[in-house]
Scaffold this motif. Sequence first.
Motif, mmCIF file in Angstrom:
data_model
loop_
_atom_site.group_PDB
_atom_site.id
_atom_site.type_symbol
_atom_site.label_atom_id
_atom_site.label_comp_id
_atom_site.label_asym_id
_atom_site.label_seq_id
_atom_site.Cartn_x
_atom_site.Cartn_y
_atom_site.Cartn_z
ATOM 1 N N UNK A 249 0.848 -1.183 0.000
ATOM 2 C CA UNK A 249 0.000 0.000 0.000
ATOM 3 C C UNK A 249 0.890 1.242 0.000
ATOM 4 N N UNK A 250 0.675 2.113 -0.974
ATOM 5 C CA UNK A 250 1.484 3.317 -1.108
ATOM 6 C C UNK A 250 0.645 4.548 -0.793
ATOM 7 N N UNK A 251 1.260 5.522 -0.200
ATOM 8 C CA UNK A 251 0.565 6.771 0.092
ATOM 9 C C UNK A 251 0.379 7.563 -1.201
ATOM 10 N N UNK A 252 -0.771 8.190 -1.343
ATOM 11 C CA UNK A 252 -1.020 9.002 -2.518
ATOM 12 C C UNK A 252 -1.401 8.163 -3.721
ATOM 13 N N UNK A 253 -1.506 8.830 -4.871
ATOM 14 C CA UNK A 253 -1.904 8.173 -6.116
ATOM 15 C C UNK A 253 -0.679 7.953 -6.998
ATOM 16 N N UNK A 254 -0.603 6.780 -7.609
ATOM 17 C CA UNK A 254 0.560 6.433 -8.427
ATOM 18 C C UNK A 254 0.090 5.811 -9.744
ATOM 19 N N UNK A 255 0.698 6.237 -10.830
ATOM 20 C CA UNK A 255 0.412 5.624 -12.122
ATOM 21 C C UNK A 255 0.916 4.189 -12.127
ATOM 22 N N UNK A 256 0.148 3.326 -12.758
ATOM 23 C CA UNK A 256 0.579 1.937 -12.862
ATOM 24 C C UNK A 256 1.779 1.815 -13.803
ATOM 25 N N UNK A 408 -4.988 2.356 -10.862
ATOM 26 C CA UNK A 408 -5.567 1.359 -9.963
ATOM 27 C C UNK A 408 -4.513 0.780 -9.021
ATOM 28 N N UNK A 409 -4.933 0.521 -7.790
ATOM 29 C CA UNK A 409 -4.035 -0.101 -6.809
ATOM 30 C C UNK A 409 -4.198 -1.611 -6.778
ATOM 31 N N UNK A 410 -5.073 -2.166 -7.640
ATOM 32 C CA UNK A 410 -5.332 -3.603 -7.601
ATOM 33 C C UNK A 410 -5.255 -4.282 -8.961
ATOM 34 N N UNK A 427 1.682 -5.456 -20.317
ATOM 35 C CA UNK A 427 1.021 -5.586 -19.030
ATOM 36 C C UNK A 427 1.021 -4.259 -18.290
ATOM 37 N N UNK A 428 0.052 -4.106 -17.420
ATOM 38 C CA UNK A 428 0.048 -3.012 -16.455
ATOM 39 C C UNK A 428 -0.284 -3.604 -15.094
ATOM 40 N N UNK A 429 0.255 -2.996 -14.048
ATOM 41 C CA UNK A 429 0.093 -3.559 -12.716
ATOM 42 C C UNK A 429 0.269 -2.459 -11.673
ATOM 43 N N UNK A 430 -0.185 -2.696 -10.426
ATOM 44 C CA UNK A 430 -0.111 -1.640 -9.409
ATOM 45 C C UNK A 430 1.314 -1.202 -9.116
ATOM 46 N N UNK A 431 1.465 0.070 -8.800
ATOM 47 C CA UNK A 431 2.788 0.596 -8.464
ATOM 48 C C UNK A 431 3.338 -0.069 -7.207
ATOM 49 N N UNK A 432 2.451 -0.606 -6.380
ATOM 50 C CA UNK A 432 2.900 -1.263 -5.156
ATOM 51 C C UNK A 432 3.413 -2.673 -5.350
ATOM 52 N N UNK A 433 3.330 -3.211 -6.561
ATOM 53 C CA UNK A 433 3.871 -4.551 -6.833
ATOM 54 C C UNK A 433 5.337 -4.407 -7.219
ATOM 55 N N UNK A 434 6.249 -5.034 -6.492
ATOM 56 C CA UNK A 434 7.678 -4.889 -6.805
ATOM 57 C C UNK A 434 7.987 -5.349 -8.230
ATOM 58 N N UNK A 435 8.771 -4.561 -8.930
ATOM 59 C CA UNK A 435 9.135 -4.906 -10.305
ATOM 60 C C UNK A 435 9.785 -6.286 -10.417
ATOM 61 N N UNK A 436 10.642 -6.708 -9.458
ATOM 62 C CA UNK A 436 11.247 -8.035 -9.580
ATOM 63 C C UNK A 436 10.227 -9.175 -9.577
ATOM 64 N N UNK A 437 9.089 -8.966 -8.903
ATOM 65 C CA UNK A 437 8.048 -10.001 -8.907
ATOM 66 C C UNK A 437 7.475 -10.152 -10.307
ATOM 67 N N UNK A 438 7.149 -9.030 -10.955
ATOM 68 C CA UNK A 438 6.621 -9.104 -12.309
ATOM 69 C C UNK A 438 7.678 -9.618 -13.274
#
Length: 475
Positions: A249-256, A408-410, A427-438
């Motif tokens: 969970x990140x504070x504020x709004x973040x682009x995916x 989106x955060x999800x 692909x697009x994914x939440x900013x809170x997902x670590x890049x190494x996981x993707x």
Amino acid sequence: MEYTHLSEFRIRDGELSLWTPALSSPDAWYDDERPLASVHAQYLGFLDPDDPRPGRGRWIGTVFEMDAPLDQRAWARTLELWHDRHEGFRTTVAPTRDGDYHRVTTAPGTVRVTAAVVPDLVDGELINEFLCETLELRLSPLTWPHLLVATVAHDTDDFTVLVGADHSVLDAYSQAVLILELRTLYCAVTTGGEIRDSATFGSPADYAAIERAAAEELTPDSPAVAVWREFLGAPGSPMPRFAAGQVAELAGEHAQPSLSRTLLTLEELEEVEDVLDRIKHRLSVTVFAALATASREVFGDDRFRTVMPIATRPDLTWLESMGWFVNVVPVDITLPPGADMSAALDATRAALKRAHVCNDASWGRSLAMVGAMEGPTFGASFLDIRMLPDYELVADLRGRTLRAVSYSTEEVYFWVVRGPDGLYVSTRYPAGLPDPVMDRFLTEFARAMYAVTTIAAPAAAAASTETASAALSAG
């Protein structure tokens, strides 16, 4: 054809013009008794009418380079003919007294398109930024026009075309085929050629009436609803998440984050397809089997659940229509313990066959009947671009399909494309997902795809052994 953000497309320097549809008379709108498609009605239900950026995260579009010089008058006429041809561009919504929306439409010949040159803006990068901002501000599901066209005239005999639209009037197939349609129309207008008419430009509003009637026939006992119920689990259960528990969970709004990657080169892909031909499996099945296998390797779960968007153009009437002809079906794959790619393919084919019953069943109504509390957050699709007419010409025109930046955060989505030069994924994914996981997931995805090439090896080895044994016996 890469599915990407406009910011990732290099626009060449030139003169920017915005082309806006307008009605020849404000009285041209008439109440249209045909209903909105289920997906359209559901989409409107989540909107804030006071959103100052109605296109933010919602618009989709296409960008390409027209291989002819820009003739302003001819291009305006081309766009007017395009609106005449496609009723989906001439329909919108109006609020009802109960807070809902109904359809209003205008007839062919009532739309005029005018150009406005944007002064003092010729740098390609600045044009790109301006257009990204403009599409977020001007494209709304609630305010017509739902489509905006921009051109950039260069000092060469060609010009860049951007078509941006709210999702309610455009889908992924429309995004791809509009390039050659506009090119053909423009050529006919500039040369005085015949403007082709066709029975395949069917109205999305006519389709919506058919779709809504089918949706009304769904009951809690319908086979499609049963498949969705099994997919979701207990009523009120959350929708499947990609990398559940690993998104911070990140504070504020973040682009995916958004990325595109080649999964298999053409040579590697042809090896895979050669084996698939021999074992009688389709590439689309292989893509989802590989997604399930990668999910098991990275997240340790033998059950893989996602949703798959599918085209819902029921017959040739709507083959060339511009509109939103999309449903969503559940894909629920359980891999047998220790399953290799051969077993994964069999399990996936069975899962996709099971999902077929949902093809013509409204996903929104189905989910409501099983007690879902939210919509899908994880989706994947596959497209073989070679099925599109003249796909090689589209590549020559630098054609790209576009999506808006999401915040989106999800949500996580994968678009897998079989192109002329290999297999690639966006692909697009939440900013809170670590890049190494993707990164690891995509690596395992590619590895699982290529693992198909080993499936035929045991059979080949067995045949070789039998041949050797027969030779020894004969000796």
